[in-house]
Design an enzyme around this catalytic site. Structure first.
Site, PDB file in Angstrom:
ATOM      1  N   LYS A  14       0.832  -1.212   0.000  1.00 36.15           N
ATOM      2  CA  LYS A  14       0.000   0.000   0.000  1.00 36.15           C
ATOM      3  C   LYS A  14       0.868   1.265   0.000  1.00 36.15           C
ATOM      4  O   LYS A  14       0.630   2.178  -0.767  1.00 36.15           O
ATOM      5  CB  LYS A  14      -0.927   0.026   1.235  1.00 36.15           C
ATOM      6  CG  LYS A  14      -1.869  -1.163   1.315  1.00 36.15           C
ATOM      7  CD  LYS A  14      -2.761  -1.098   2.548  1.00 36.15           C
ATOM      8  CE  LYS A  14      -2.020  -1.226   3.878  1.00 36.15           C
ATOM      9  NZ  LYS A  14      -1.325  -2.519   4.084  1.00 36.15           N
ATOM     10  N   ARG A  89      -9.760  -0.455   8.550  1.00 39.60           N
ATOM     11  CA  ARG A  89      -9.351  -1.860   8.666  1.00 39.60           C
ATOM     12  C   ARG A  89     -10.418  -2.732   9.280  1.00 39.60           C
ATOM     13  O   ARG A  89     -10.214  -3.943   9.440  1.00 39.60           O
ATOM     14  CB  ARG A  89      -8.110  -1.976   9.536  1.00 39.60           C
ATOM     15  CG  ARG A  89      -6.860  -1.755   8.740  1.00 39.60           C
ATOM     16  CD  ARG A  89      -5.652  -2.014   9.568  1.00 39.60           C
ATOM     17  NE  ARG A  89      -4.641  -1.131   9.066  1.00 39.60           N
ATOM     18  CZ  ARG A  89      -3.389  -1.486   8.824  1.00 39.60           C
ATOM     19  NH1 ARG A  89      -2.963  -2.676   9.099  1.00 39.60           N
ATOM     20  NH2 ARG A  89      -2.555  -0.618   8.324  1.00 39.60           N
ATOM     21  N   ARG A 128      11.552  -6.113   4.862  1.00 39.61           N
ATOM     22  CA  ARG A 128      11.289  -4.665   4.695  1.00 39.61           C
ATOM     23  C   ARG A 128      12.269  -3.850   5.522  1.00 39.61           C
ATOM     24  O   ARG A 128      12.549  -4.170   6.662  1.00 39.61           O
ATOM     25  CB  ARG A 128       9.853  -4.360   5.133  1.00 39.61           C
ATOM     26  CG  ARG A 128       9.556  -2.866   5.195  1.00 39.61           C
ATOM     27  CD  ARG A 128       8.075  -2.567   5.106  1.00 39.61           C
ATOM     28  NE  ARG A 128       7.307  -2.988   6.261  1.00 39.61           N
ATOM     29  CZ  ARG A 128       5.983  -2.838   6.375  1.00 39.61           C
ATOM     30  NH1 ARG A 128       5.281  -2.307   5.385  1.00 39.61           N
ATOM     31  NH2 ARG A 128       5.361  -3.251   7.441  1.00 39.61           N
ATOM     32  N   ARG A 162      11.210  -2.182  11.213  1.00 38.92           N
ATOM     33  CA  ARG A 162      10.136  -1.925  12.176  1.00 38.92           C
ATOM     34  C   ARG A 162      10.058  -3.038  13.206  1.00 38.92           C
ATOM     35  O   ARG A 162      10.148  -4.207  12.867  1.00 38.92           O
ATOM     36  CB  ARG A 162       8.789  -1.813  11.439  1.00 38.92           C
ATOM     37  CG  ARG A 162       8.514  -0.411  10.949  1.00 38.92           C
ATOM     38  CD  ARG A 162       7.335  -0.333  10.024  1.00 38.92           C
ATOM     39  NE  ARG A 162       6.135  -1.003  10.515  1.00 38.92           N
ATOM     40  CZ  ARG A 162       4.972  -0.996   9.874  1.00 38.92           C
ATOM     41  NH1 ARG A 162       4.850  -0.363   8.720  1.00 38.92           N
ATOM     42  NH2 ARG A 162       3.936  -1.631  10.373  1.00 38.92           N
ATOM     43  N   ARG A 173      -0.179  -9.967  13.380  1.00 38.09           N
ATOM     44  CA  ARG A 173      -0.711  -8.892  12.537  1.00 38.09           C
ATOM     45  C   ARG A 173      -1.480  -9.454  11.358  1.00 38.09           C
ATOM     46  O   ARG A 173      -2.552  -8.965  11.014  1.00 38.09           O
ATOM     47  CB  ARG A 173       0.442  -8.034  12.000  1.00 38.09           C
ATOM     48  CG  ARG A 173       0.827  -6.931  12.943  1.00 38.09           C
ATOM     49  CD  ARG A 173       2.102  -6.274  12.506  1.00 38.09           C
ATOM     50  NE  ARG A 173       1.994  -5.528  11.284  1.00 38.09           N
ATOM     51  CZ  ARG A 173       3.002  -5.375  10.429  1.00 38.09           C
ATOM     52  NH1 ARG A 173       4.177  -5.922  10.659  1.00 38.09           N
ATOM     53  NH2 ARG A 173       2.834  -4.668   9.350  1.00 38.09           N
TER      54      ARG A 173
HETATM   55  P1  ADP Z   1       0.928  -2.510   7.774  1.00 38.50           P
HETATM   56  O1  ADP Z   1       0.060  -2.033   6.665  1.00 38.50           O
HETATM   57  O2  ADP Z   1       2.277  -2.919   7.310  1.00 38.50           O
HETATM   58  O3  ADP Z   1       0.259  -3.475   8.660  1.00 38.50           O
HETATM   59  P2  ADP Z   1       0.745   0.035   9.177  1.00 38.50           P
HETATM   60  O4  ADP Z   1       1.968   0.861   9.218  1.00 38.50           O
HETATM   61  O5  ADP Z   1      -0.365   0.452   8.310  1.00 38.50           O
HETATM   62  O6  ADP Z   1       1.246  -1.409   8.837  1.00 38.50           O
HETATM   63  O7  ADP Z   1       0.167  -0.144  10.666  1.00 38.50           O
HETATM   64  C1  ADP Z   1       1.000  -0.456  11.759  1.00 38.50           C
HETATM   65  C2  ADP Z   1       0.146  -0.716  12.976  1.00 38.50           C
HETATM   66  O8  ADP Z   1      -0.594   0.471  13.316  1.00 38.50           O
HETATM   67  C3  ADP Z   1      -0.908  -1.796  12.814  1.00 38.50           C
HETATM   68  O9  ADP Z   1      -0.402  -3.088  13.079  1.00 38.50           O
HETATM   69  C4  ADP Z   1      -1.944  -1.378  13.877  1.00 38.50           C
HETATM   70  O10 ADP Z   1      -1.526  -1.730  15.185  1.00 38.50           O
HETATM   71  C5  ADP Z   1      -1.902   0.146  13.782  1.00 38.50           C
HETATM   72  N1  ADP Z   1      -2.896   0.628  12.817  1.00 38.50           N
HETATM   73  C6  ADP Z   1      -2.660   1.217  11.627  1.00 38.50           C
HETATM   74  N2  ADP Z   1      -3.820   1.511  10.997  1.00 38.50           N
HETATM   75  C7  ADP Z   1      -4.814   1.086  11.816  1.00 38.50           C
HETATM   76  C8  ADP Z   1      -6.227   1.077  11.737  1.00 38.50           C
HETATM   77  N3  ADP Z   1      -6.876   1.570  10.671  1.00 38.50           N
HETATM   78  N4  ADP Z   1      -6.920   0.543  12.773  1.00 38.50           N
HETATM   79  C9  ADP Z   1      -6.314   0.053  13.852  1.00 38.50           C
HETATM   80  N5  ADP Z   1      -4.986   0.010  13.982  1.00 38.50           N
HETATM   81  C10 ADP Z   1      -4.235   0.525  12.983  1.00 38.50           C
HETATM   82  P1  ADP Z   2       2.192  -2.002   3.151  1.00 34.87           P
HETATM   83  O1  ADP Z   2       2.207  -0.485   3.177  1.00 34.87           O
HETATM   84  O2  ADP Z   2       0.988  -2.538   2.447  1.00 34.87           O
HETATM   85  O3  ADP Z   2       2.421  -2.634   4.468  1.00 34.87           O
HETATM   86  P2  ADP Z   2       4.794  -1.719   1.801  1.00 34.87           P
HETATM   87  O4  ADP Z   2       4.532  -0.775   0.676  1.00 34.87           O
HETATM   88  O5  ADP Z   2       5.527  -1.208   2.975  1.00 34.87           O
HETATM   89  O6  ADP Z   2       3.414  -2.438   2.237  1.00 34.87           O
HETATM   90  O7  ADP Z   2       5.569  -2.983   1.193  1.00 34.87           O
HETATM   91  C1  ADP Z   2       5.953  -4.071   2.021  1.00 34.87           C
HETATM   92  C2  ADP Z   2       7.330  -4.575   1.590  1.00 34.87           C
HETATM   93  O8  ADP Z   2       7.243  -5.185   0.304  1.00 34.87           O
HETATM   94  C3  ADP Z   2       8.393  -3.479   1.444  1.00 34.87           C
HETATM   95  O9  ADP Z   2       9.643  -4.035   1.808  1.00 34.87           O
HETATM   96  C4  ADP Z   2       8.352  -3.126  -0.054  1.00 34.87           C
HETATM   97  O10 ADP Z   2       9.611  -2.635  -0.507  1.00 34.87           O
HETATM   98  C5  ADP Z   2       8.009  -4.468  -0.680  1.00 34.87           C
HETATM   99  N1  ADP Z   2       7.129  -4.332  -1.858  1.00 34.87           N
HETATM  100  C6  ADP Z   2       6.123  -3.428  -2.058  1.00 34.87           C
HETATM  101  N2  ADP Z   2       5.506  -3.627  -3.234  1.00 34.87           N
HETATM  102  C7  ADP Z   2       6.122  -4.708  -3.803  1.00 34.87           C
HETATM  103  C8  ADP Z   2       5.914  -5.413  -5.033  1.00 34.87           C
HETATM  104  N3  ADP Z   2       4.967  -5.070  -5.911  1.00 34.87           N
HETATM  105  N4  ADP Z   2       6.723  -6.469  -5.275  1.00 34.87           N
HETATM  106  C9  ADP Z   2       7.681  -6.847  -4.399  1.00 34.87           C
HETATM  107  N5  ADP Z   2       7.927  -6.226  -3.231  1.00 34.87           N
HETATM  108  C10 ADP Z   2       7.151  -5.162  -2.930  1.00 34.87           C
END
Ligand code: ADP
Ligand code: ADP
Ligand code: ZN
Length: 217
Positions: A14, A89, A128, A162, A173
């Site tokens: 994302k 979410r 990541r 992270r 998660r």
């Molecule tokens: P990812 O998409 O990689 O799971 P985020 O950076 O979006 O990670 O979120 C990190 C953490 O922040 C989540 O595991 C959760 O604890 C919290 N968080 C983020 N967005 C939300 C949401 N919309 N509702 C509840 N918790 C959230």
């Molecule tokens: P999210 O915000 O949904 O948690 P990220 O954008 O942080 O996801 O991406 C998660 C991990 O996967 C990062 O290490 C990123 O560099 C890698 N990544 C993102 N998009 C792709 C893709 N299309 N193919 C392979 N690796 C990807």
């Protein structure tokens, strides 16, 4: 005006997909995860509350999260359009968002889900890493910096992993987010807003698919 939601499990890409969309369409990037991490590093009351959940890979309560988004959406940079990355979410959050957007008179244009198989998500999250200086996201396997140890975007040379990308937390998660994901997709499908894109392809291709959807709006 494009008001977009990006859905997708942790690691779906994302944040990565948001970057070129924002550049092209000049949208405000609203990432609840980034906002919580900033609040935690500043030690604000929201940050301290959020930390209790984030450290274990659980969701921050719906009301806390929705309030943060409501406040963010009142800032003027969101007027030309926004991407919600990581919110909603849960269907409770989706309902709260409906109320917020109605109050602000900002209807949703489109909801896009980036779909990636779970085995690949685990791999991606464990590889990541993030630039300490500018927050750019990389991947040891699939998306390293062009020059080793140097951020493509800002030239910084310090990176971190992270805490919640460590294997034990990742498991929880994914479990927590998976349970909530199908009802969310159903929610927006029923509103005729949903498009699903294949996130298991190169970032440029993921962007191209999303861009093709947005071009019709
Ligand atoms: P990812 O998409 O990689 O799971 P985020 O950076 O979006 O990670 O979120 C990190 C953490 O922040 C989540 O595991 C959760 O604890 C919290 N968080 C983020 N967005 C939300 C949401 N919309 N509702 C509840 N918790 C959230
Ligand atoms: P999210 O915000 O949904 O948690 P990220 O954008 O942080 O996801 O991406 C998660 C991990 O996967 C990062 O290490 C990123 O560099 C890698 N990544 C993102 N998009 C792709 C893709 N299309 N193919 C392979 N690796 C990807
Ligand atoms: Zn950087």
């Amino acid at each position: 005006m494009l008001n977009i939601i990006l859905l997708g499990l942790p690691g779906a890409g994302k944040g990565t997909a948001s970057a070129p969309i924002i550049d092209k369409y000049h949208l405000a990037h609203i990432s609840t995860g980034d906002m919580f991490r900033e609040a935690m590093s500043e030690g604000t009351p929201v940050g301290l509350e959020a930390k209790k959940y984030i450290d274990g890979g659980n969701l921050v309560p719906d009301e806390v999260t929705a309030k943060l988004v409501e406040e963010r959406l009142q800032k003027p940079d969101t007027t030309p359009g926004f991407i919600l990355d990581g919110f909603p979410r849960t269907t409770v959050q989706a309902e709260l968002l409906e109320d917020i957007l109605q109050k602000l008179n900002r209807p949703l244009t489109s909801v896009i889900s980036i779909d990636v198989p779970e085995e690949i998500l685990v791999e991606r999250l464990s590889a990541r890493y993030i630039c300490k200086n500018c927050g750019a996201t990389y991947n040891k396997i699939s998306n390293p910096t062009k020059v080793e140890g140097v951020c493509d975007r800002c030239g910084g040379n310090e990176f971190y992993q992270r805490e919640d990308d460590k294997p034990e937390v990742v498991k929880n998660r994914l479990k927590v987010n998976k349970e909530m994901n199908t009802p969310l997709i159903d929610f927006y499908t029923a509103k005729n807003l949903m498009t699903r894109v294949d996130g298991n392809q190169a970032p440029e291709k993921v962007f191209a698919e999303i861009d093709a959807v947005l071009a019709t709006k």
